[in-house]
Scaffold this motif. Sequence first.
Motif, PDB file in Angstrom:
ATOM      1  N   ILE A   5      39.356  36.976  56.037  1.00  0.00           N
ATOM      2  CA  ILE A   5      40.523  36.595  55.251  1.00  0.00           C
ATOM      3  C   ILE A   5      40.964  37.816  54.453  1.00  0.00           C
ATOM      4  CG2 ILE A   5      41.441  35.083  53.464  1.00  0.00           C
ATOM      5  CD1 ILE A   5      39.099  33.142  54.180  1.00  0.00           C
ATOM      6  N   ASP A   6      42.185  38.256  54.654  1.00  0.00           N
ATOM      7  CA  ASP A   6      42.733  39.388  53.914  1.00  0.00           C
ATOM      8  C   ASP A   6      43.323  38.851  52.612  1.00  0.00           C
ATOM      9  OD1 ASP A   6      44.118  41.542  52.871  1.00  0.00           O
ATOM     10  OD2 ASP A   6      44.798  42.237  54.842  1.00  0.00           O
ATOM     11  N   LYS A   7      42.572  38.985  51.538  1.00  0.00           N
ATOM     12  CA  LYS A   7      43.000  38.457  50.237  1.00  0.00           C
ATOM     13  C   LYS A   7      44.226  39.197  49.688  1.00  0.00           C
ATOM     14  CE  LYS A   7      39.414  35.624  49.189  1.00  0.00           C
ATOM     15  NZ  LYS A   7      39.287  34.460  48.396  1.00  0.00           N
ATOM     16  N   ASP A   8      44.467  40.420  50.190  1.00  0.00           N
ATOM     17  CA  ASP A   8      45.652  41.156  49.752  1.00  0.00           C
ATOM     18  C   ASP A   8      46.923  40.595  50.381  1.00  0.00           C
ATOM     19  OD1 ASP A   8      44.192  42.904  48.133  1.00  0.00           O
ATOM     20  OD2 ASP A   8      43.828  44.279  49.806  1.00  0.00           O
ATOM     21  N   VAL A   9      46.766  39.865  51.483  1.00  0.00           N
ATOM     22  CA  VAL A   9      47.905  39.302  52.201  1.00  0.00           C
ATOM     23  C   VAL A   9      48.078  37.816  51.885  1.00  0.00           C
ATOM     24  CG1 VAL A   9      48.824  38.829  54.512  1.00  0.00           C
ATOM     25  CG2 VAL A   9      47.699  41.007  54.048  1.00  0.00           C
ATOM     26  N   ALA A  13      48.991  29.498  50.538  1.00  0.00           N
ATOM     27  CA  ALA A  13      49.754  28.369  51.075  1.00  0.00           C
ATOM     28  C   ALA A  13      48.859  27.166  51.368  1.00  0.00           C
ATOM     29  CB  ALA A  13      50.504  28.784  52.348  1.00  0.00           C
ATOM     30  N   GLY A  14      47.596  27.396  51.642  1.00  0.00           N
ATOM     31  CA  GLY A  14      46.637  26.301  51.853  1.00  0.00           C
ATOM     32  C   GLY A  14      46.665  25.678  53.238  1.00  0.00           C
ATOM     33  N   GLN A  15      47.418  26.261  54.158  1.00  0.00           N
ATOM     34  CA  GLN A  15      47.494  25.699  55.511  1.00  0.00           C
ATOM     35  C   GLN A  15      46.152  25.757  56.230  1.00  0.00           C
ATOM     36  OE1 GLN A  15      50.270  24.010  56.592  1.00  0.00           O
ATOM     37  NE2 GLN A  15      50.713  24.363  54.437  1.00  0.00           N
ATOM     38  N   VAL A  23      35.856  24.290  56.833  1.00  0.00           N
ATOM     39  CA  VAL A  23      35.623  25.733  56.914  1.00  0.00           C
ATOM     40  C   VAL A  23      36.281  26.480  55.758  1.00  0.00           C
ATOM     41  CG1 VAL A  23      35.920  27.792  58.351  1.00  0.00           C
ATOM     42  CG2 VAL A  23      35.448  25.583  59.426  1.00  0.00           C
ATOM     43  N   PHE A  24      37.505  26.093  55.393  1.00  0.00           N
ATOM     44  CA  PHE A  24      38.267  26.816  54.376  1.00  0.00           C
ATOM     45  C   PHE A  24      38.481  25.977  53.121  1.00  0.00           C
ATOM     46  CE2 PHE A  24      39.654  28.520  58.472  1.00  0.00           C
ATOM     47  CZ  PHE A  24      39.532  29.882  58.258  1.00  0.00           C
ATOM     48  N   THR A  25      38.586  26.683  52.010  1.00  0.00           N
ATOM     49  CA  THR A  25      38.973  26.082  50.743  1.00  0.00           C
ATOM     50  C   THR A  25      39.827  27.110  50.023  1.00  0.00           C
ATOM     51  OG1 THR A  25      38.155  24.914  48.780  1.00  0.00           O
ATOM     52  CG2 THR A  25      36.927  26.882  49.457  1.00  0.00           C
ATOM     53  N   GLN A  26      40.195  26.820  48.791  1.00  0.00           N
ATOM     54  CA  GLN A  26      40.940  27.778  47.990  1.00  0.00           C
ATOM     55  C   GLN A  26      40.146  28.082  46.729  1.00  0.00           C
ATOM     56  OE1 GLN A  26      44.668  25.366  48.412  1.00  0.00           O
ATOM     57  NE2 GLN A  26      45.586  27.406  48.509  1.00  0.00           N
ATOM     58  N   ASP A  27      40.142  29.355  46.342  1.00  0.00           N
ATOM     59  CA  ASP A  27      39.404  29.771  45.155  1.00  0.00           C
ATOM     60  C   ASP A  27      40.187  29.428  43.888  1.00  0.00           C
ATOM     61  OD1 ASP A  27      41.359  31.773  44.847  1.00  0.00           O
ATOM     62  OD2 ASP A  27      40.053  33.380  45.558  1.00  0.00           O
ATOM     63  N   GLU A  33      39.444  30.950  50.965  1.00  0.00           N
ATOM     64  CA  GLU A  33      38.086  31.469  51.080  1.00  0.00           C
ATOM     65  C   GLU A  33      37.293  30.548  51.998  1.00  0.00           C
ATOM     66  OE1 GLU A  33      36.152  31.790  47.299  1.00  0.00           O
ATOM     67  OE2 GLU A  33      35.966  29.649  47.046  1.00  0.00           O
ATOM     68  N   LEU A  34      36.231  31.104  52.564  1.00  0.00           N
ATOM     69  CA  LEU A  34      35.370  30.328  53.436  1.00  0.00           C
ATOM     70  C   LEU A  34      34.411  29.493  52.608  1.00  0.00           C
ATOM     71  CD1 LEU A  34      34.469  33.040  56.088  1.00  0.00           C
ATOM     72  CD2 LEU A  34      36.022  31.105  56.364  1.00  0.00           C
ATOM     73  N   LEU A  35      34.174  28.293  53.056  1.00  0.00           N
ATOM     74  CA  LEU A  35      33.175  27.452  52.405  1.00  0.00           C
ATOM     75  C   LEU A  35      31.792  27.993  52.741  1.00  0.00           C
ATOM     76  CD1 LEU A  35      34.609  23.913  53.151  1.00  0.00           C
ATOM     77  CD2 LEU A  35      34.335  24.953  50.906  1.00  0.00           C
ATOM     78  N   GLU A  36      30.915  28.014  51.780  1.00  0.00           N
ATOM     79  CA  GLU A  36      29.563  28.502  51.998  1.00  0.00           C
ATOM     80  C   GLU A  36      28.847  27.598  53.001  1.00  0.00           C
ATOM     81  OE1 GLU A  36      25.652  29.437  49.335  1.00  0.00           O
ATOM     82  OE2 GLU A  36      27.634  29.717  48.440  1.00  0.00           O
ATOM     83  N   GLY A  37      28.239  28.204  53.987  1.00  0.00           N
ATOM     84  CA  GLY A  37      27.501  27.452  54.994  1.00  0.00           C
ATOM     85  C   GLY A  37      28.376  26.773  56.027  1.00  0.00           C
ATOM     86  N   ALA A  38      29.669  27.070  56.029  1.00  0.00           N
ATOM     87  CA  ALA A  38      30.585  26.439  56.982  1.00  0.00           C
ATOM     88  C   ALA A  38      30.251  26.867  58.404  1.00  0.00           C
ATOM     89  CB  ALA A  38      32.020  26.811  56.662  1.00  0.00           C
TER      90      ALA A  38
END
Length: 59
Positions: A5-9, A13-15, A23-27, A33-38
Amino acid sequence: MRIDIDKDVCIGAGQCALAAPKVFTQDDDGLSELLEGAEPGPMVGEAARACPVQAITVG
């Protein structure tokens, strides 16, 4: 499977979290960001395609 995941880009949007919520969440800043252990599954590719700014790469 490698997921980057390019955090600079990312615009938060949360899609990705909608397409692959196991697998994904939002910080705290709303960025992806990736969910831990996903464990990536078939929806990871869909999540990457759903990103409006192509901040997610899967390889």
